[in-house]
Design a protein around this motif. Structure first.
Motif, PDB file in Angstrom:
ATOM      1  N   PRO A   1      -6.713  -1.503   4.225  1.00 41.74           N
ATOM      2  CA  PRO A   1      -5.935  -2.740   4.105  1.00 41.74           C
ATOM      3  C   PRO A   1      -6.191  -3.673   5.285  1.00 41.74           C
ATOM      4  CG  PRO A   1      -4.543  -0.954   4.864  1.00 41.74           C
ATOM      5  CD  PRO A   1      -5.866  -0.340   4.500  1.00 41.74           C
ATOM      6  N   LYS A   2      -5.903  -4.937   5.076  1.00 43.03           N
ATOM      7  CA  LYS A   2      -6.015  -5.927   6.144  1.00 43.03           C
ATOM      8  C   LYS A   2      -4.784  -5.818   7.035  1.00 43.03           C
ATOM      9  CE  LYS A   2      -6.660 -10.876   7.006  1.00 43.03           C
ATOM     10  NZ  LYS A   2      -6.738 -12.217   6.394  1.00 43.03           N
ATOM     11  N   GLU A   3      -5.004  -5.666   8.339  1.00 46.32           N
ATOM     12  CA  GLU A   3      -3.897  -5.533   9.278  1.00 46.32           C
ATOM     13  C   GLU A   3      -3.709  -6.858  10.022  1.00 46.32           C
ATOM     14  OE1 GLU A   3      -4.184  -2.112  11.785  1.00 46.32           O
ATOM     15  OE2 GLU A   3      -5.066  -0.877  10.200  1.00 46.32           O
TER      16      GLU A   3
ATOM     17  N   LEU B   1       0.855  -1.183   0.000  1.00 46.11           N
ATOM     18  CA  LEU B   1       0.000   0.000   0.000  1.00 46.11           C
ATOM     19  C   LEU B   1       0.891   1.232   0.000  1.00 46.11           C
ATOM     20  CD1 LEU B   1      -2.965   1.064   0.349  1.00 46.11           C
ATOM     21  CD2 LEU B   1      -2.471   1.188   2.782  1.00 46.11           C
TER      22      LEU B   1
ATOM     23  N   TYR C   1       0.522  -4.751   6.620  1.00 48.17           N
ATOM     24  CA  TYR C   1      -0.663  -4.178   5.977  1.00 48.17           C
ATOM     25  C   TYR C   1      -0.807  -4.761   4.570  1.00 48.17           C
ATOM     26  CZ  TYR C   1       0.025  -1.006   9.856  1.00 48.17           C
ATOM     27  OH  TYR C   1       0.207  -0.483  11.113  1.00 48.17           O
ATOM     28  N   ILE C   2      -1.845  -5.560   4.390  1.00 45.58           N
ATOM     29  CA  ILE C   2      -2.083  -6.239   3.118  1.00 45.58           C
ATOM     30  C   ILE C   2      -3.203  -5.512   2.376  1.00 45.58           C
ATOM     31  CG2 ILE C   2      -2.561  -8.433   1.991  1.00 45.58           C
ATOM     32  CD1 ILE C   2      -0.010  -8.355   3.762  1.00 45.58           C
ATOM     33  N   PRO C   3      -2.916  -4.916   1.212  1.00 44.65           N
ATOM     34  CA  PRO C   3      -3.956  -4.154   0.491  1.00 44.65           C
ATOM     35  C   PRO C   3      -5.120  -5.033   0.073  1.00 44.65           C
ATOM     36  CG  PRO C   3      -1.765  -3.695  -0.387  1.00 44.65           C
ATOM     37  CD  PRO C   3      -1.624  -4.869   0.527  1.00 44.65           C
ATOM     38  N   ARG C   4      -6.314  -4.422   0.060  1.00 46.78           N
ATOM     39  CA  ARG C   4      -7.526  -5.074  -0.439  1.00 46.78           C
ATOM     40  C   ARG C   4      -8.113  -4.217  -1.540  1.00 46.78           C
ATOM     41  NH1 ARG C   4     -10.172  -7.149   5.251  1.00 46.78           N
ATOM     42  NH2 ARG C   4      -9.783  -5.011   5.907  1.00 46.78           N
TER      43      ARG C   4
ATOM     44  N   THR D   1       4.460  -4.995   4.220  1.00 50.89           N
ATOM     45  CA  THR D   1       3.698  -6.232   4.047  1.00 50.89           C
ATOM     46  C   THR D   1       4.379  -7.377   4.786  1.00 50.89           C
ATOM     47  OG1 THR D   1       4.903  -6.601   1.979  1.00 50.89           O
ATOM     48  CG2 THR D   1       2.730  -5.546   1.830  1.00 50.89           C
TER      49      THR D   1
END
Length: 802
Positions: free
Chosen positions: A590-592, A537, A582-585, A552
């Motif tokens: 983002p998914k933490e 992100l 932090y994984i972007p959606r 990430t």
């Protein structure tokens, strides 16, 4: 923000001392950083008049001056050439101690002395010798109105106090003398005397002489201008120079000084264009084009991007909006006609351009904090009238004002009960109303203990009721609010399950010699991509490229820590970090995910005791201890890993919790070590703490009594394919449905000899025990038989014969 106290008094009356004013202003929230007496050290410098000038008999570059202070005649040797008989000058008689200045950084004591055989009883001073200006080519020539024999500080209005106030970023309204006057008036309970905004117009209508087009109303919500013809560019009058220079802005000429004066007086930046140099007599406000450039007033050619807002004529850019003007329309001595600009630019756009171009100016400083959009025309009219008065110009009739979507004052509701609840006071509604209206905030209505207020557009910091409550507190006086403790029962809140897990993980890792590190949550995208193929992100407005993406993974920061410490001669390193990735959606935030990562390199023990190096199995043992503490060791397994490219393929494993992958551990790949310039073997791990916490209710602890009956140990030697992981053998044995199996472990792995090529021998030890009896051979044989059958079906294992 610097200005003279006498200038402030032009807009608000007060009789208190400068020191008391400074204290009261500071207590209200505007910190007074200094009070400076401008004429300090110049009390002995007097106004003198030159009676006669004669050549020096012994020096061709010097002259002899006879000067008088009205009562005494002085003989002065001088090297300047810019004076004549009858001029009034600044005289430092013998015995005067001048303060530090640009010419004399340490100050200087003036003495009566002989210069090339002629007595000099003092010194005729230049601006830069007195520290009140930058001119040094000749001595200071004073105006005819200066009284001979008077003190120079009185003649030039230097008998003055300069006040400096530190303005916080949320108070751009106080970046002007009028803005500070509003605050002082509210503090002292007086009225503000605003300057006259009237302007005398004559001649042709401006619409016939100029045009304005705004193509980006987001970047420029309001643009106004006036045309002033037949101006004369000269030096500014002393009153204007004194005010501008007291604020540490260099005096240039009457036009530029007027624009700077308005900037200081009203907080509205202005810009004067040479009207005759504007192509097509038209102003166009638009985004810059790619690869477009402009030479700014500082003489630097600056490339522009489409993110920048520019002021253009019919052909080319002539200014960077809100930042700096262009050299192609600069006001010079030959300028006769002025197009004066006053505008409101988007603060965010100005900030980005100023930062990207590394251009900081008094204008950009104010624009990026927010000027008053509804004060634009007032500043324009005030400046136009001053140019008419001081430059002899003629202000064309009318003005151009492009303001398609006027910015209206905000309305905010304020509850009297909420004010007193938050502040811990018992203020009457009338007192609150008095404070609010003293700040220039209009009360629209008062109903049922609630006030509806109209916030002026110059107060960009007031958007909510709590902002207004803060204003009430400031002007009521923090020292008048008694200290009270809240009557709230404080109940200790137990730690959440996840936090207990984290603390337990930390304790175990620390017990093995690991130290916790804390890194930023952002990283360089290219470096992140070495360890994770997930697109990170991006941060919209990063400070640097090194921190322009959200992490990430945690391992990238850990590896940087290892490299940094190795470069500083640290040999034995064991570190870990707990934090979020932090994984972007596709949609939304983002998914933490909370993870734990670590690294180890160097010796297994201090060199005195053990010279063995820390290795893969040491790290695996540490993690197994962590899993045991969480009562999930029976669910955790280690399997071969192939997709983690930065790990050594033969010395790495993925961590499985049940059938779900939770992380990895292993040795950093030699190729990556070379790329990162790391000289030693480094062992890494990273796993998902959330998956670990969800796998077992670790809070339920169960104790059992010591066994009453003996155990039975059975060792089994198995022949399996060489590529079968040992962990898989243990996993299959643990799947046997028997309560008798207490523990299973591997104690030997052998290849070669009598073992067939492509196979290996694995020796497994099983400890069996029953709680209520001593096991018989038949029972033990049955368990062993079931285990061998299961292993044969699952992995093709055979019992080793020899």
């Amino acid at each position: 923000m610097k200005f003279t106290l006498s200038w402030l008094k032009e807009y608000v009356e007060f009789n208190i001392s400068p020191r008391e004013l400074a204290e009261r202003v500071t207590m209200s929230g505007l910190e007074v950083e200094s009070l400076e007496y401008r004429g300090e050290g110049l009390e002995a410098v007097i106004v003198a008049q030159i009676l006669d000038i004669k050549p020096h008999p012994n020096a061709s570059k010097l002259v002899l001056c006879d000067v008088t202070d009205g009562t005494k005649l002085y003989k002065i040797v001088c090297g300047a050439k810019n004076m004549k008989t009858g001029d009034k000058v600044a005289l430092s008689p013998s015995g005067t101690k001048l303060p530090p200045s640009a010419k004399f950084p340490e100050g200087i004591l003036i003495k009566s002395t002989k210069i090339r055989g002629e007595v000099s009883e003092g010194m005729l001073c230049a601006d830069n010798e007195l520290g009140i200006g930058e001119e040094g080519d000749g001595i200071m020539i004073l105006p005819d109105s200066a009284k001979v024999g008077s003190r120079l500080i009185d003649a030039l209005g230097l008998n003055e106090v300069i006040i400096e106030i530190g303005i916080t970023p949320n108070r751009p309204d106080c970046l002007s003398v009028v803005g500070v006057a509003r605050e002082v008036a509210a503090i002292l309970g007086t009225e503000v005397k605003y300057p006259d905004y009237g302007v005398m117009e004559e001649g042709e209508y401006i619409g016939n002489l100029a045009a304005v087009e705004v193509h980006d109303s987001d970047g420029c919500p309001r643009y106004s201008c006036r045309l002033i013809k037949d101006v004369k560019i000269t030096t500014s009058p002393d009153w204007l120079k004194t005010k501008v220079e007291a604020s540490h802005i260099r005096s240039i000429n009457n036009i530029v000084d007027i624009t700077n004066f308005i900037l200081l007086e009203l907080g509205q930046p202005l810009h004067a264009f040479d009207y005759d140099l504007i192509g097509g007599r038209k102003i166009v406000v638009r985004p810059a084009k790619e690869r477009e450039a402009i030479r700014t007033l500082d003489g630097v050619e600056r490339p522009l991007t489409k993110e920048d807002l520019v002021i253009c004529d019919a052909e080319t850019p002539i200014a960077i909006a809100g930042v700096m003007g262009g050299g192609n329309t600069e006001v010079s001595e030959s300028t006769r006609n002025i197009l004066l600009e006053s505008a409101y630019f988007n603060p965010v756009r100005v900030r980005r351009t100023s930062k990207r171009t590394n251009l900081r100016s008094e204008s950009s400083y104010r624009f990026e904090r927010g000027v008053d959009p509804n004060g634009v025309v007032k500043a324009l009219d005030r400046a136009s009238e001053l140019i008419r008065e001081l430059a002899g110009g003629k202000v064309a009739r009318g003005k151009i004002d492009v303001y398609p979507s006027p910015i209206q004052p905000k309305e905010v509701n304020l509850s009297i009960k909420r004010v007193n609840s938050i502040l811990g006071t018992a203020l009457e509604p009338q007192k609150i109303k008095q404070i609010i209206e003293g700040l220039g905030i209009e009360t629209l209505k008062v109903t049922d203990g609630e006030m509806t207020l109209c916030i002026p557009t110059y107060r960009v910091d007031l958007t909510r009721d709590v902002d207004l409550i803060e204003e009430v507190a400031r002007h009521y006086g923090y020292n008048n609010i008694s200290t009270t403790l809240p009557v709230i029962p404080m109940m200790p809140d137990g730690l959440k399950r996840e936090k207990i897990l984290e603390n337990k993980a930390k304790e175990i890792l620390v017990s093995f010699g690991f130290l916790e590190v804390i890194n930023y949550s952002f990283e360089e995208p290219e470096f992140l991509s070495l360890f994770d193929e997930t697109a990170p992100l991006r941060i919209l407005n990063p400070l640097t490229n090194e921190g322009s993406a959200m992490k990430t993974n945690l391992i990238s920061g850990i590896i940087k820590n290892v490299a940094l410490n190795l470069n500083r001669q640290a040999q034995d390193i064991r570190i870990f970090e707990i934090g979020k990735v932090y994984i972007p959606r596709e949609n939304g935030l983002p998914k933490e995910i909370r993870k734990i990562a670590g690294a180890a390199t160097g010796g297994r023990q201090p060199e005195l005791w053990d010279k063995e190096e820390f290795d893969f199995f040491d790290l695996k043992g540490v993690l197994e201890r962590v899993f045991e503490a969480f009562f999930v060791s029976h669910k955790v397994g280690f399997e071969e890993v192939s997709q983690v490219r930065f790990l050594h393929p033969g010395k790495s494993a993925k961590i499985m919790i049940g059938n779900e992958e939770a992380g990895y551990l292993g040795e950093l790949h030699p190729d990556f070590r070379d790329k990162l310039e790391i000289s030693k073997r480094v062992y890494l791990f990273e796993f998902d703490l959330e998956k670990l916490s969800a796998s077992e209710n670790y809070t339920k602890k169960k104790f059992t009594p010591l066994p009453k009956f003996p155990s039975v140990i059975r060792d089994i030697a198995l022949i399996v394919d060489e590529d079968v992981p040992v962990g898989k053998i243990l996993k299959e044995i643990r799947k046997i449905e028997s309560e008798l199996i207490e523990e299973v472990s591997v104690f030997d792995v052998f290849k070669g000899g009598s073992v067939e090529k492509g196979k290996k021998s694995v020796a497994v030890s099983m400890i069996l025990r029953a709680e209520d009896r001593t096991l018989t051979d038949l029972e033990v044989d049955e368990v062993q038989k079931n285990g061998l059958n299961r292993l044969q079906l699952a992995i093709g294992a055979e019992l080793r014969k020899t």
